[in-house]
Design an enzyme around this catalytic site. Structure first.
Site, PDB file in Angstrom:
ATOM      1  CB  SER A 151     -43.807  47.383  10.896  1.00 47.30           C
ATOM      2  OG  SER A 151     -42.620  47.483  11.719  1.00 47.30           O
ATOM      3  CG  ASP A 227     -42.997  53.809  15.590  1.00 48.12           C
ATOM      4  OD1 ASP A 227     -41.583  53.364  16.151  1.00 48.12           O
ATOM      5  OD2 ASP A 227     -43.272  53.735  14.812  1.00 48.12           O
ATOM      6  CG  HIS A 260     -43.879  50.776  15.460  1.00 47.94           C
ATOM      7  ND1 HIS A 260     -43.569  50.618  14.785  1.00 47.94           N
ATOM      8  CD2 HIS A 260     -43.912  48.725  14.868  1.00 47.94           C
ATOM      9  CE1 HIS A 260     -43.285  50.164  13.248  1.00 47.94           C
ATOM     10  NE2 HIS A 260     -43.431  48.759  13.696  1.00 47.94           N
TER      11      HIS A 260
END
Length: 282
Positions: A151, A227, A260
């Site tokens: 991320s 996600d 995620h």
């Protein structure tokens, strides 16, 4: 640059440690974790850096990343720094938001007051911490390094790797922020740390770096299709297009049904580490 050992435990016949030192870059104490796999006396081992995402510390991947078995198998030192400076007097988001300030350093050198005093994470990751590792971990072969992240940390790994192609033999990411100039997370962070002049943002934007001529031998990205940040914040298709247009090799794998979280990361961590290990051979 004295190093304080906070903990060391045996794992997969190696040593998982957590350490703290006083950083000259951030002007704060900084903690990081290092896994050193089993190895022969005097043996030099390649180094894999892992940069974490928003709200994380070194602890998230250390506790949930499931990296040690593959690192022990392939002889990889695994280093997980923190995501931002911390401590009394370190500026934070005025509203306490999770996506700016503490835990959200975005791996930049801030130039805007009051963040410039401590938020020098680019210098910390690129310059200071490697010197700490080289001095304190004699088995670390600093001529064989790679970098990966998740991320916000994927953003960090891509941009640091693209800016330093001579240093990192492999660069990969899980669900990275590839175009921070074009998404809310990045726009908030880059304007807050660097100001509104977007010409200063390009060195922290993977898409802009590739458009500007930065190149790597190959890049590996895994992205989950479930996600919840995919459409608004991550937009890997933008990076795919830029790489295709520039002739930059990119393996983008859309992983069906993954989100995620560290359930996603841990599912593909061994695969990434094997990919890194193949590129870190002597």
């Amino acid at each position: 640059m004295a190093l304080e050992t906070l903990s060391e435990v045996r794992a997969h016949d190696g040593v998982q440690g957590v350490y703290r030192h006083d950083s000259t870059a951030t002007k704060t104490p900084m903690e990081f974790s290092v896994f050193v796999p089993p190895h022969a006396a005097g043996e030099k081992l390649p180094v894999v850096w892992y940069l974490s995402g928003l709200t994380c510390t070194h602890a998230n991947v250390t506790e949930k990343g499931e990296f040690r078995e593959m690192c022990a198998k392939r002889g990889l030192i695994f280093i997980a720094p923190d995501t931002s400076p911390r401590g009394e007097g370190v500026a934070d988001d005025s509203d306490g938001a999770y996506d700016f300030g503490l835990g959200a350093g975005f791996y930049v050198n801030a130039t805007k007051t009051p963040f410039a005093q401590h938020y020098q994470m680019r210098d910390y990751i690129e310059t200071e911490l490697p010197h700490v590792i080289a001095k304190n971990f004699p088995s670390a072969d600093m001529s064989r390094q790679s970098i990966m992240g998740h991320s916000m940390g994927g953003h960090g790994a891509l941009t640091i790797g693209l800016r330093n192609p001579e240093r990192y033999r492999a660069v990969s990411a899980f669900a990275p922020i590839v175009a921070p100039t074009d998404v809310p997370w990045g726009q908030k962070a880059l304007s807050g740390y660097l100001g509104e002049d977007q010409s200063a943002w390009s060195e922290y934007d993977a898409c802009a770096l590739v458009r500007g001529g930065a190149r790597l031998p190959d890049i590996l990205i895994d992205q989950g299709t479930a996600d919840n940040f995919l459409a608004e914040q991550l937009k890997p298709h933008l990076f795919q297009k830029v790489c295709d247009d520039a002739g930059q090799s990119l393996t983008l794998r859309m992983q069906d049904g993954y989100d995620h979280s560290y359930y996603f990361i841990s599912s593909f961590m061994a695969d990434h580490l094997a990919w890194h290990a193949d590129r870190l051979k002597s």
